[in-house]
Scaffold this active site. Structure first.
Site, PDB file in Angstrom:
ATOM      1  N   LYS B 245      15.873  36.529  43.233  1.00  0.00           N
ATOM      2  CA  LYS B 245      15.548  35.297  43.938  1.00  0.00           C
ATOM      3  C   LYS B 245      16.826  34.869  44.651  1.00  0.00           C
ATOM      4  CE  LYS B 245      14.629  30.878  42.548  1.00  0.00           C
ATOM      5  NZ  LYS B 245      15.219  30.139  43.712  1.00  0.00           N
ATOM      6  N   GLY B 301      24.490  30.035  37.497  1.00  0.00           N
ATOM      7  CA  GLY B 301      24.297  28.717  38.096  1.00  0.00           C
ATOM      8  C   GLY B 301      24.619  27.618  37.113  1.00  0.00           C
ATOM      9  N   SER B 302      23.921  26.505  37.253  1.00  0.00           N
ATOM     10  CA  SER B 302      24.228  25.333  36.428  1.00  0.00           C
ATOM     11  C   SER B 302      23.640  25.463  35.032  1.00  0.00           C
ATOM     12  CB  SER B 302      23.654  24.081  37.089  1.00  0.00           C
ATOM     13  OG  SER B 302      22.240  24.122  37.032  1.00  0.00           O
ATOM     14  N   GLY B 306      20.017  27.040  34.086  1.00  0.00           N
ATOM     15  CA  GLY B 306      19.927  28.121  33.101  1.00  0.00           C
ATOM     16  C   GLY B 306      19.061  27.713  31.932  1.00  0.00           C
ATOM     17  N   GLU B 325      24.640  32.687  32.961  1.00  0.00           N
ATOM     18  CA  GLU B 325      26.045  32.286  33.033  1.00  0.00           C
ATOM     19  C   GLU B 325      26.025  30.916  33.656  1.00  0.00           C
ATOM     20  OE1 GLU B 325      29.243  31.745  35.189  1.00  0.00           O
ATOM     21  OE2 GLU B 325      29.257  33.884  35.725  1.00  0.00           O
ATOM     22  N   CYS B 362      33.145  29.391  38.698  1.00  0.00           N
ATOM     23  CA  CYS B 362      32.748  29.120  37.316  1.00  0.00           C
ATOM     24  C   CYS B 362      33.971  29.095  36.403  1.00  0.00           C
ATOM     25  CB  CYS B 362      31.745  30.159  36.838  1.00  0.00           C
ATOM     26  SG  CYS B 362      32.196  31.832  37.288  1.00  0.00           S
TER      27      CYS B 362
END
Lengths: 566, 566
Positions: B245, B301-302, B306, B325, B362
């Site tokens: 995606k 992502g956030s 997640g 992650e 990150c």
């Protein structure tokens, strides 16, 4: 003890001499039940006496937990409204022995807090001490194996020989992990020195323990998957403190094993709280899994039980892994070439596998696909074999009740033919059961596809290879599958291709029961067989469930943990 | 392209020569932002031209998916009510380029079904073909790297040099996994031949792919954690078909990478559906994770994003792993010995790390613990360094908005002192931000402990070592921690002891940004840094997330898969 009832129910039955000479080794007929189960264990024979307890290394204060927490319950003094756990003799369906209380909510917090402290201490003591503790625990269990097997037999009625074999398997596991830890293999040390100026010039990777591990003991293996079983051994070996929720099916055995193991760990210099054993029902289990200081969970039991814990663990603020070894039907395909060559041998080894542990193995072959045209003869042979087991008693009242209900439910389906053997009629006795149906019925009736925990198996009549594929495509995730047939047999190729996707282990020409404790073992499988198909609960790799990697980047040697120093 | 705005905002700023001579190598001052980010990548320099496309190996039918599924959307013909994804230029906050439609529910099913078929084909083709496909994909991306970097820069405004470095990292990853697969290392073959008569006489263990893998691309790495990034490369290498995606922050880059990679995979003989790229929002993501034929998920992502996926995956009838992650604050401790030795050097390298990728890494150090008595000078130096970055634009409108809100929220706390630098004022521009507070405020104000995605960092004034321990005990799970100080410094020992439990990587004397792609890397950490602290999303071991073991027991050689034959 119940004189005359010890030993496996299959013991002493005569071999009918139906062995069929074949090129492969799959027809190991006539071996007694205990060895069919555990095999000539490669760890057996190591019955060391329990050696000296080095007094000055005893953590006497910590030992006191047993007197503070367990002794009061044993003596009958309990907190208000707490449930009582008491042994049940499966052969008489009667309670016996001391009353053990489940722990209260306050005690759950107390036990977890103590476990954390123990974890810190274990970390400081290091792997050599842990390995020593595991070995001493193994020695202690071996030294008392005869008494332990008899105690367990009173609670689970699996027979002393089988239970002695299981103790040997258990102590073998403890020694296996001790060796692994002593050699430092579990640390997975990986190092890199990257070119100057690159990020991460020096990388030193090592596995560290996760933290407090809660283990839910299994009903069907009072030793090998219980207090000192594979989950506990691997979690402890990894350096984690462990809390075991004992199974109510064998509370006294659990208590005694806990005492012996704790004494041994303490003798090695480990804190007494390295292993804590608690009793209790669903409330205690859920409170443990919800506790914020619990880092991981090992579980062996039903799919519903595993799922309940997994759901709770996933809904935590900080989710934790639950390594649940759950339900498995363990499909077996007997291709035309195999059944033509030796139907009696096929029937005998299947019966032995189904009846192992009175049908209460996670690897029991619960559904067998056979060619339609050979099915009548095969089913008759199978019933003949199964009929010889008349003294089987199931582990607990609940398991007994569920088995009866499951068999009764199958009997109500008009297209399922259910046969049951004789029983002693006493206590939690259960007959061998064979249900027969065709593929259409198998696909239509969910009861036929579900695991039946107990000495029952389902034979599915398969008309042709298209029928086989339709049936196998309805098979869910399993721990194992087994295929019998010659290499050129079309059924065999189709079965392997379909089943590999659905299982963690595929057996050719043998039986799925008998799980070797080995580095090349994988005891896990796609859901619902296990919650995480990537992990095994048996064998060396079981330790991987309870460690996580950490990288030290650009650290001077003096600041690195010992295992990473140059 | 926007002439004059390409390149990192940190480019060209003058080095102030504050390098402090020290025994360690942690003060790599003055290096440009792109190399501080990715370093002199060990995979750089492999810019092979895109070589011959072997026509006869093209799966022309499969290639048609692009024309069937993507082209219609590009041309503006969309299903009713589907959302439109369009690139936004962060430097102007203006949409540009083609409209891309999210996929419909029907298309989700279609894409997954195609992925399953591709997975079967990949399995039959085997690892040599997969390795060839990955290498060709790397070559194709390298051959078009200049154009790709410019296209991506229009969408993410990270600067062409940094994006070229990221492409090199991406193609390096593809080649790394190609090599691993070509050597068969990912199969983890383990064999045992146990004594005759034992259960499991011959055990052959091998890793197999999990099945359809869905990858959620990241906003902040349009190449290395996107369509052909680490999750995709490792999942494909393991033999799984992948559905990505795409992130709405760089849809055109995603499209072009998908085209190049698919052409390359097809040229190697792999099915075109080995990699499928879809666009869409939350609905599409959840439908993919809920689809029964999806076997695993990779996400970058956030924490909220997640967690949403992990919760859905855990609630499925058959739960699947989500390797997420997520958020990380990446605490840094600058002990008294370090700040006394070289406050300017400390400030400079911290600023560089915070500003890398415009603070959208990150591994950005989001909180820094410094001795109270040196804090004023250090903060002044840090602000001076941060003030030089005046041309930073954030990745998306949403990230820009969240950054503004987070900084404003900090500013409303009376005990938090917030400083912000200058900006260009255009588009999604953002200033460097430094917030300062003491430990009591840090413990009292959750906003100070949360990740702020963007060029901000929080400096916490620490009075003494007891203060430090109080602060560090409030730190949650993180990808990294960083410690600066001399070996004898008490702060250092305390910081290491506390932080090791909370992170997946601990850095001594450097910065946490710059994650080496290596076998000794671990890019993951305790929750919420990642959903499963046992796994890494960077480096060789990333492939382990997408395979599970299976054991062949007592199989004749001819029936074994090729990798297991004698």
């Amino acid at each position: 003890m119940h004189p005359g009832s010890v030993g496996s129910s299959r013991q002493g039955r005569t071999s009918k001499g139906v062995d069929c000479a074949r090129g492969d080794s799959r027809l190991a007929v006539g071996r007694p039940c205990a060895s069919a189960l555990l095999g000539p264990d490669r760890f057996a024979g190591s019955f060391f006496p329990f050696r000296e307890v080095v007094q000055e290394r005893l953590y006497l204060d910590n030992i006191a937990i047993y007197h503070r927490h367990i002794a009061p319950r044993v003596s009958g003094r309990r907190e208000k409204r707490l449930e009582v756990v008491r042994s049940v003799d499966p052969r008489r369906a009667e309670e016996f022995g001391p009353e053990l209380s489940e722990i209260s909510t306050v005690e759950v917090g107390d036990v977890v807090a103590r476990s954390r402290v123990a974890g810190d201490l274990i970390g400081r003591l290091g792997p050599v001490v842990v390995a020593d503790g595991l070995r001493r625990a193994a020695d202690a269990l071996d030294a008392e194996s005869a008494t332990l097997a008899e105690l367990a037999d009173d609670e689970v009625a699996l027979g002393v020989p089988r239970l002695l074999g299981e103790i040997a398997r258990t102590t073998g596991q403890l020694r296996l992990f001790a060796g692994l830890v002593a050699r430092g293999e579990h640390l997975g040390v990986t190092t890199s020195d990257l070119p100057a100026g690159a990020p991460g010039g020096s990388l030193r990777k090592v596995n560290i323990p996760l933290g407090v591990v809660v283990v839910f003991a299994a009903s069907n293996f009072p030793f090998a998957f219980s207090v000192a079983g594979g989950d506990t051994a691997s979690a402890l070996a990894a350096g984690n403190p462990v809390i075991v929720k004992a199974h109510y099916g064998h509370p006294q055995t659990s208590q005694r094993v806990a005492e012996l193991v704790t004494e041994a760990l303490v003798a090695a210099g480990l804190p007494a709280d390295s292993l804590q054993v608690v009793h209790g029902g669903e409330r205690v289990g859920l409170e443990l899994v919800r506790h914020p200081d619990v880092a991981a969970v090992g579980f062996t039991g039903s799919t519903a039980g595993g799922r309940a814990l997994t759901d709770v663990a996933a809904s935590r603020k900080i989710p934790i892994p639950v390594y649940a070894e759950q339900g498995s039907v363990n499909p077996m395909v007997i291709a035309p070439s195999a059944i033509t060559a030796c139907a009696p041998g096929e029937a005998r080894q299947l019966a032995e596998s189904v009846l192992s542990g009175h049908g209460q193995f996670c690897t029991k072959p619960g559904v067998v696909f056979v060619p339609d045209d050979a099915a009548d003869e095969f089913v008759a042979l199978l019933r003949g074999e199964m009929a010889q087991a008349v003294d089987m008693h199931l582990l607990t009242t609940k398991i007994h009740e569920q088995f009866r209900k499951a068999v009764a439910a199958l009997g109500r389906h008009p297209d399922v033919e259910v046969w049951a053997g004789e029983t002693s009629g006493a206590g939690l006795s259960a007959p061998g059961v064979v249900a027969v149906a065709d593929v259409d019925t198998y696909l239509a009736v969910p009861d036929l596809r579900a695991e039946i925990f107990g000495p029952a198996t389902v034979v599915i009549r398969v008309r042709d290879s298209a029928d086989l594929v339709r049936a196998l495509d309805a098979v869910e995730g399993n721990l194992t599958a087994t295929v019998h047939g010659d290499a050129g047999d079309r059924w065999l190729a189709l079965a392997i291709e379909r089943l590999v996707r659905r299982v963690g282990r595929i057996v050719y020409g043998g039986v799925p029961t008998g799980v070797a404790v080995d580095r090349a073992m994988h005891h896990g499988g796609p859901y619902p067989a296990s919650s995480w198909s990537l992990y095994t609960s048996v064998g060396d790799d079981a330790i991987k469930r309870f460690m996580r990697p950490i990288v030290y980047q650009d650290f001077p040697d003096t600041l690195l943990p010992e295992a990473l120093r140059a």
